[in-house]
Enzyme design. Structure first.
Site, mmCIF file in Angstrom:
data_model
loop_
_atom_site.group_PDB
_atom_site.id
_atom_site.type_symbol
_atom_site.label_atom_id
_atom_site.label_comp_id
_atom_site.label_asym_id
_atom_site.label_seq_id
_atom_site.Cartn_x
_atom_site.Cartn_y
_atom_site.Cartn_z
ATOM 1 N N GLU A 54 -1.934 -9.637 2.826
ATOM 2 C CA GLU A 54 -1.776 -10.141 4.201
ATOM 3 C C GLU A 54 -3.083 -10.115 4.977
ATOM 4 O O GLU A 54 -3.120 -10.516 6.143
ATOM 5 C CB GLU A 54 -0.718 -9.298 4.937
ATOM 6 C CG GLU A 54 -1.170 -7.954 5.465
ATOM 7 C CD GLU A 54 -1.219 -6.843 4.430
ATOM 8 O OE1 GLU A 54 -1.362 -5.667 4.826
ATOM 9 O OE2 GLU A 54 -1.115 -7.142 3.225
ATOM 10 N N HIS A 97 -3.620 -5.471 -0.148
ATOM 11 C CA HIS A 97 -3.234 -6.135 1.098
ATOM 12 C C HIS A 97 -3.448 -7.643 0.975
ATOM 13 O O HIS A 97 -4.520 -8.173 1.305
ATOM 14 C CB HIS A 97 -4.039 -5.571 2.266
ATOM 15 C CG HIS A 97 -3.734 -4.144 2.558
ATOM 16 N ND1 HIS A 97 -2.695 -3.754 3.377
ATOM 17 C CD2 HIS A 97 -4.311 -2.998 2.101
ATOM 18 C CE1 HIS A 97 -2.643 -2.432 3.437
ATOM 19 N NE2 HIS A 97 -3.608 -1.955 2.667
ATOM 20 N N CYS A 114 0.841 -1.189 0.000
ATOM 21 C CA CYS A 114 0.000 0.000 0.000
ATOM 22 C C CYS A 114 0.886 1.253 0.000
ATOM 23 O O CYS A 114 1.546 1.533 -0.986
ATOM 24 C CB CYS A 114 -0.981 -0.049 1.166
ATOM 25 S SG CYS A 114 -2.429 1.023 0.934
#
Length: 237
Positions: A172, A170, A82
């Site tokens: 994750e 993202h 990001c």
């Protein structure tokens, strides 16, 4: 491991790097000291609500941009998520600008042909639903390879050289991360502005539907980054 706000840490990325000593630095804390590139097997730079263009307003951003330039010159494996991807783009000479619309929520990214061959992004190919949470986008730096796109954003991921990656999304994310972010007022405000009053229900439901598959694919990508760090570490010993 660089963070900019308390709630945007490495999350699942840290598990993939469990074999390494992880040092976390708050880049915007007064007196923050970023580690010397020559001592690093790799660098992970996470997100935050500030802009990669805030280097005049935030001295920590200016210092971080210079540090990323040094990382690239030293060949240190880099993973930017990001804001971390936007900082990589700026450090490499590309522009970061507001997107046409904020991109917040779970939606697909599709790997480019180069992404399907990339050590990291091929784990997400041909298409994976990921969590987006950004209002700005980057231009592709000179010499970089675009690795993924979404419906709203032409460049969702890129690689610079063979060891530096920027992921605007993202990978994750999971249900725990979404719940954590929804406890933060700044994140709730951004989500409400983008998604309307049903933002919490929409994000929670989407996390439940997509987080397991995203974690499986995302973890494979992060392990590929860990291998790049291990190669760097072996050359340092």
């Amino acid at each position: 491991m660089v963070r900019h706000v308390p709630w945007e840490g490495p999350h699942r990325i840290a598990a993939a790097l469990a074999d390494f000593e992880l040092v976390e630095v708050d880049a915007l804390a007064p007196g923050a000291e970023l580690p010397e590139p020559g001592r690093l097997a790799g660098a992970v730079v996470m997100g935050g609500p500030m802009s990669a263009n805030d280097d005049r307003r935030l001295p920590g951003i200016a210092a971080e941009l210079s540090w990323i330039e040094r990382l690239l010159a030293a060949g240190v494996p880099y993973l930017g998520v990001c804001l971390g991807s936007q900082l990589l783009a700026r450090a490499a000479g590309a522009a970061v600008r507001p997107g046409a619309h904020p991109e917040i929520g779970f939606a697909p990214v599709r790997a480019t042909p180069e992404g399907e061959r990339d050590p990291l992004v091929r784990a997400l190919a041909p298409e994976t639903v990921v969590l987006h949470w950004h209002g700005e986008v980057f231009e592709l730096p000179a010499g970089a390879v675009s690795l993924a796109a979404s419906e709203l954003t032409e460049h969702q991921a890129f690689r610079l050289g063979d060891r530096a990656w920027g992921l605007l999304f993202h990978a994750e994310a999971d249900e725990e991360l979404v719940a954590q972010w929804l406890r933060e007022p700044v994140m709730r405000r951004e989500a409400r502005d983008a998604l309307g009053p049903q933002f919490e229900r929409l994000l929670t439901a989407a996390a439940g539907a997509h987080a397991a598959e995203l974690a499986r694919r995302g973890d494979r990508a992060f392990r590929a980054f860990a291998r790049a760090c291990a190669e760097r570490a072996s050359g340092m010993s």
